[in-house]
Design an enzyme around this catalytic site. Structure first.
Site, PDB file in Angstrom:
ATOM      1  N   ASP A  94       4.728 -51.109  27.149  1.00 52.58           N
ATOM      2  CA  ASP A  94       5.213 -51.934  26.029  1.00 52.58           C
ATOM      3  C   ASP A  94       6.627 -52.381  26.363  1.00 52.58           C
ATOM      4  O   ASP A  94       7.614 -51.729  26.047  1.00 52.58           O
ATOM      5  CB  ASP A  94       5.164 -51.134  24.732  1.00 52.58           C
ATOM      6  CG  ASP A  94       5.304 -52.044  23.516  1.00 52.58           C
ATOM      7  OD1 ASP A  94       5.406 -53.274  23.693  1.00 52.58           O
ATOM      8  OD2 ASP A  94       5.289 -51.518  22.386  1.00 52.58           O
ATOM      9  N   ALA A  95       6.698 -53.502  27.055  1.00 54.13           N
ATOM     10  CA  ALA A  95       7.950 -53.939  27.668  1.00 54.13           C
ATOM     11  C   ALA A  95       8.444 -55.263  27.094  1.00 54.13           C
ATOM     12  O   ALA A  95       9.609 -55.600  27.218  1.00 54.13           O
ATOM     13  CB  ALA A  95       7.755 -54.071  29.174  1.00 54.13           C
ATOM     14  N   LYS A  96       7.534 -56.015  26.474  1.00 48.54           N
ATOM     15  CA  LYS A  96       7.866 -57.293  25.841  1.00 48.54           C
ATOM     16  C   LYS A  96       8.698 -58.189  26.752  1.00 48.54           C
ATOM     17  O   LYS A  96       9.711 -58.740  26.356  1.00 48.54           O
ATOM     18  CB  LYS A  96       8.537 -57.053  24.481  1.00 48.54           C
ATOM     19  CG  LYS A  96       7.632 -56.246  23.543  1.00 48.54           C
ATOM     20  CD  LYS A  96       8.128 -56.141  22.139  1.00 48.54           C
ATOM     21  CE  LYS A  96       7.120 -55.464  21.220  1.00 48.54           C
ATOM     22  NZ  LYS A  96       6.952 -54.009  21.465  1.00 48.54           N
ATOM     23  N   ARG A  97       8.232 -58.347  27.999  1.00 43.45           N
ATOM     24  CA  ARG A  97       8.932 -59.152  28.977  1.00 43.45           C
ATOM     25  C   ARG A  97       8.542 -60.618  28.863  1.00 43.45           C
ATOM     26  O   ARG A  97       7.667 -60.982  28.082  1.00 43.45           O
ATOM     27  CB  ARG A  97       8.612 -58.641  30.399  1.00 43.45           C
ATOM     28  CG  ARG A  97       9.063 -57.212  30.661  1.00 43.45           C
ATOM     29  CD  ARG A  97      10.569 -57.068  30.573  1.00 43.45           C
ATOM     30  NE  ARG A  97      11.037 -55.827  31.194  1.00 43.45           N
ATOM     31  CZ  ARG A  97      11.266 -54.689  30.561  1.00 43.45           C
ATOM     32  NH1 ARG A  97      11.064 -54.586  29.273  1.00 43.45           N
ATOM     33  NH2 ARG A  97      11.716 -53.631  31.211  1.00 43.45           N
TER      34      ARG A  97
ATOM     35  N   ASP B  99      12.684 -56.269  20.532  1.00 45.22           N
ATOM     36  CA  ASP B  99      11.650 -55.394  19.984  1.00 45.22           C
ATOM     37  C   ASP B  99      12.057 -55.023  18.567  1.00 45.22           C
ATOM     38  O   ASP B  99      13.113 -55.443  18.100  1.00 45.22           O
ATOM     39  CB  ASP B  99      11.513 -54.144  20.872  1.00 45.22           C
ATOM     40  CG  ASP B  99      10.123 -53.537  20.810  1.00 45.22           C
ATOM     41  OD1 ASP B  99       9.584 -53.401  19.701  1.00 45.22           O
ATOM     42  OD2 ASP B  99       9.567 -53.216  21.874  1.00 45.22           O
TER      43      ASP B  99
END
Lengths: 270, 270
Positions: A94-97, B99
């Protein structure tokens, strides 16, 4: 891991639970701080106690990066432990890159090759050429942020582009991208009433659903509107499971809470 | 570093150049591969050769993460080297994070505290509560993606929300967030014609501008429409400088290209 392998595992375990490994060193039992790698020791105990109840683990990279190189080592040990001891488990970074083409390829390599995750979460803001480099990896999933579980989702995601919400434009547009079959989407459980319309746009893709538990999302509601013929849901719980206790019984307490969710899921599946 | 210190440095050096340290190990001189840490060795040489010509360095974290723990070590050594040897230089972690609240705080700690960067780039998709945790750090800047330099920017950013483009909604909305004075914005040089309207919405904030050089952006155009009374621009060049040569003279070649940009900037400033 292929989508079909994930679906098979959901049926075998009668669970579509994903456990978020968002480990804050201030919230774990004090005695673990004496260990060489407290975060990995904590994760290992949680994983050993819950692996039969869930189908996926999702470390949020922020919680590891915050501790620099030591944190990155804990992340690497955690993913290696899962991949070697429980290879049937699906893994999500879960890195949201998300960045321009060439740079997204570097991120994809970091998570798919260097760390061997099955999937990574990606932000859509920069559009097609920031996401397709991730999609190019076969048998790896790119989990695109669509409608997130937080209050800030109403700032832009639910605003209307030509009388249609931004997140719907993201869903529709992303369907046209190359290798779109490798897409999953993040949809927050706190937005359960949106699931019906979302399923009309993307009937087949898996949805990663955070926000059940601490954030107030309702499991039955999400399943009612979000489930498809292949189940199509990974329900994530982080704090509600991993911080069930901060005493010596933390792993057993985590298993107990995971088991409650698994039992609810089994009822829904039957 | 405060905004005023950055402005003073721009006037002192007659430069508002930012050099992107996006180091691909396949593009650096082969002999560096014999070094214990080729990426840091490369960066150190580039920094020593160019520090007097630029006011900022911007490592893109993807290029370090792709090499796992070793890459993270190279990043840490690079930022420590800049902070100790050239403390007058402004530093940007080009990480494009974002996030939910608690998790953004962890990312902010990673870059502002653990690595001591002056700023970090952040994606706006998740809204207010995903960005304000970054803004809470005083004398640190949060550089919000507004209008990026890539083709994919036209997928969502330039779509219209209630007859106004998404990126303008991002600009206007973010101005209302707590500690908005700590905001800068990413605006691609390839979108020079948009700068005039952007400056009407955010006259005072600094803009980080990628896309001059390899991507085709024009420096004069960007300055004409984007500059404000405090200069208000950091123009980034990565590949055009750091890969000016892949022979033994790579650092001198980088300095030469940086010097050309600095000279153009000096003319504009005078």
């Amino acid at each position: 891991m292929t989508t079909q392998q994930l679906i098979d595992e959901i049926h075998r375990k009668k669970s579509f639970l994903c456990i978020g490994l968002d480990v804050d060193i201030n919230k774990i039992p004090k005695r673990l701080l004496l260990e060489e790698d407290p975060i990995f020791t904590f994760n290992k105990a949680i994983i050993d106690a819950t692996h039969h109840l869930c189908v996926a683990y999702k470390p949020n990279t922020a919680f590891y990066e915050a501790y620099g190189i030591k944190g990155w080592q804990s992340l690497e040990k955690t993913i290696n432990y899962i991949n070697h001891k429980y290879p049937e488990i699906y893994t999500i970074a879960d890195a949201k890159r998300g960045d321009i083409g060439n740079t997204s390829t570097m991120y994809a390599k970091a998570f798919f090759e260097d760390l061997s995750f099955d999937s990574v979460t990606v932000a859509p803001y920069m559009g097609k050429d920031s996401v397709e480099p991730f999609l190019a990896f076969e048998d790896k999933h790119t989990i695109l942020l669509a409608l997130t579980s937080n209050q800030g989702a109403f700032d832009f995601q639910t605003q209307k582009i030509d009388s249609e919400e931004v997140y719907k434009t993201v869903l529709k547009t992303s369907k046209t991208w190359k290798n779109a079959h490798n897409l999953m989407y993040v949809v927050g459980a706190t937005k359960a009433k949106y699931f019906k319309e979302i399923r009309q746009i993307i009937p087949d893709n898996f949805l990663l659903v955070p926000g059940v538990g601490a954030q107030g999302g309702n499991l039955e509601e999400v399943c009612k509107y979000g489930m498809n013929d292949s189940i199509g849901l990974l329900i994530n719980s982080s704090r509600g499971i991993i911080y069930a206790s901060n005493e010596d019984d933390f792993a057993e307490a985590a298993a107990k809470n995971a088991q409650q969710l698994q039992a609810q899921m089994q009822t829904i599946l039957e």
